[in-house]
Write an enzyme that holds these catalytic residues in place. Structure first.
Site, PDB file in Angstrom:
ATOM      1  N   GLY A 166       0.832  -1.195   0.000  1.00 13.56           N
ATOM      2  CA  GLY A 166       0.000   0.000   0.000  1.00 13.56           C
ATOM      3  C   GLY A 166       0.866   1.244   0.000  1.00 13.56           C
ATOM      4  CD  GLN A 217       3.423   5.749   2.623  1.00 12.03           C
ATOM      5  OE1 GLN A 217       2.435   5.255   2.127  1.00 12.03           O
ATOM      6  NE2 GLN A 217       4.402   5.019   3.132  1.00 12.03           N
ATOM      7  CB  CYS A 235       5.111   2.060   7.202  1.00 13.90           C
ATOM      8  SG  CYS A 235       4.722   3.595   6.355  1.00 13.90           S
ATOM      9  CG  LEU A 236       6.550   0.891   1.172  1.00  9.28           C
ATOM     10  CD1 LEU A 236       6.022   1.194  -0.226  1.00  9.28           C
ATOM     11  CD2 LEU A 236       7.626  -0.185   1.118  1.00  9.28           C
ATOM     12  CG  HIS A 295      -0.659   1.512   7.343  1.00  5.46           C
ATOM     13  ND1 HIS A 295       0.271   0.958   8.201  1.00  5.46           N
ATOM     14  CD2 HIS A 295       0.041   2.320   6.513  1.00  5.46           C
ATOM     15  CE1 HIS A 295       1.473   1.435   7.893  1.00  5.46           C
ATOM     16  NE2 HIS A 295       1.358   2.246   6.871  1.00  5.46           N
ATOM     17  CD  GLU A 296      -1.013   2.594   2.814  1.00  6.04           C
ATOM     18  OE1 GLU A 296      -0.481   3.723   2.803  1.00  6.04           O
ATOM     19  OE2 GLU A 296      -0.365   1.557   3.022  1.00  6.04           O
ATOM     20  CG  HIS A 330       0.579   7.019   5.432  1.00  6.07           C
ATOM     21  ND1 HIS A 330       1.722   7.424   6.100  1.00  6.07           N
ATOM     22  CD2 HIS A 330       0.744   5.692   5.215  1.00  6.07           C
ATOM     23  CE1 HIS A 330       2.529   6.382   6.273  1.00  6.07           C
ATOM     24  NE2 HIS A 330       1.949   5.309   5.762  1.00  6.07           N
TER      25      HIS A 330
HETATM   26 NI    NI Z   1       2.644   3.373   5.638  1.00  8.78          NI
END
Ligand code: NI
Length: 169
Positions: free
Chosen positions: A46, A51, A92-93, A134-135, A138
């Site tokens: 995701g 991000q 998470c990236l 989660h996204e 962000h």
């Molecule tokens: Ni993330």
């Protein structure tokens, strides 16, 4: 298509709140395509526009094992959340190499738009439910580690700083 640089925690740009998308045009489709390419290349399941330092309400997700089921959520809203919760290890990236358990509602109903501006609703469970929440965090300027204790967050920041220093050396 292009891979976009991913902003890493604790960069303050991750705290920006994303704006709604009003124009569904070629620029938006290019952003979605670039975000998908960036997510698959990472690899991740995701990615939120936040991000990649684009502060608009756009999310891409693919929780399939075959990595061929891209889901795009523009202007997503949570319609309902189950009382039942689930404890799931998240990564998470933007927080590379860190995996921690977070408790969230097990199922959520989501309303969003696709790239053409068409509204859809989706009932999410399992990994998809975790990922959508989660996204969406962000987009609100929140990173998953902010659910952890202040002590744990400090440890994570120290770990990431040390790793960056090692990589730079
Ligand atoms: Ni993330």
């Amino acid at each position: 298509m292009a891979r976009l640089p991913i902003v890493e925690y604790p960069d303050p740009r991750l705290k920006k709140v994303a704006r709604p998308v009003h124009v569904f045009d070629a620029r938006l489709r290019q952003l979605v395509a670039d975000m998908a390419e960036t997510m698959y290349a990472a690899p991740g399941i995701g990615l939120a526009a936040t991000q990649v330092d684009v502060h608009e309400r756009v999310i891409v997700i693919d929780v399939s094992e075959t990595k061929d089921q891209l889901r795009v959520f523009i202007n997503p809203e949570i319609l309902w959340a189950s009382e039942e919760t689930t404890l799931c290890e998240e990564g998470c990236l933007s927080v590379p190499g860190i995996y921690e358990e977070v408790r969230r509602p097990a199922r959520v109903g989501v309303k969003a738009q696709n790239e053409d501006g068409e509204t859809f609703t989706l009932e999410c469970d399992g990994m998809l439910a975790v990922c959508v929440q989660h996204e969406m965090d962000h987009l609100a300027g929140k990173v998953f580690v902010e659910y952890l204790s202040a002590l744990k967050q400090d440890r994570i920041k120290t770990k990431l700083k040390k790793r960056k220093a090692r990589e730079a050396a």
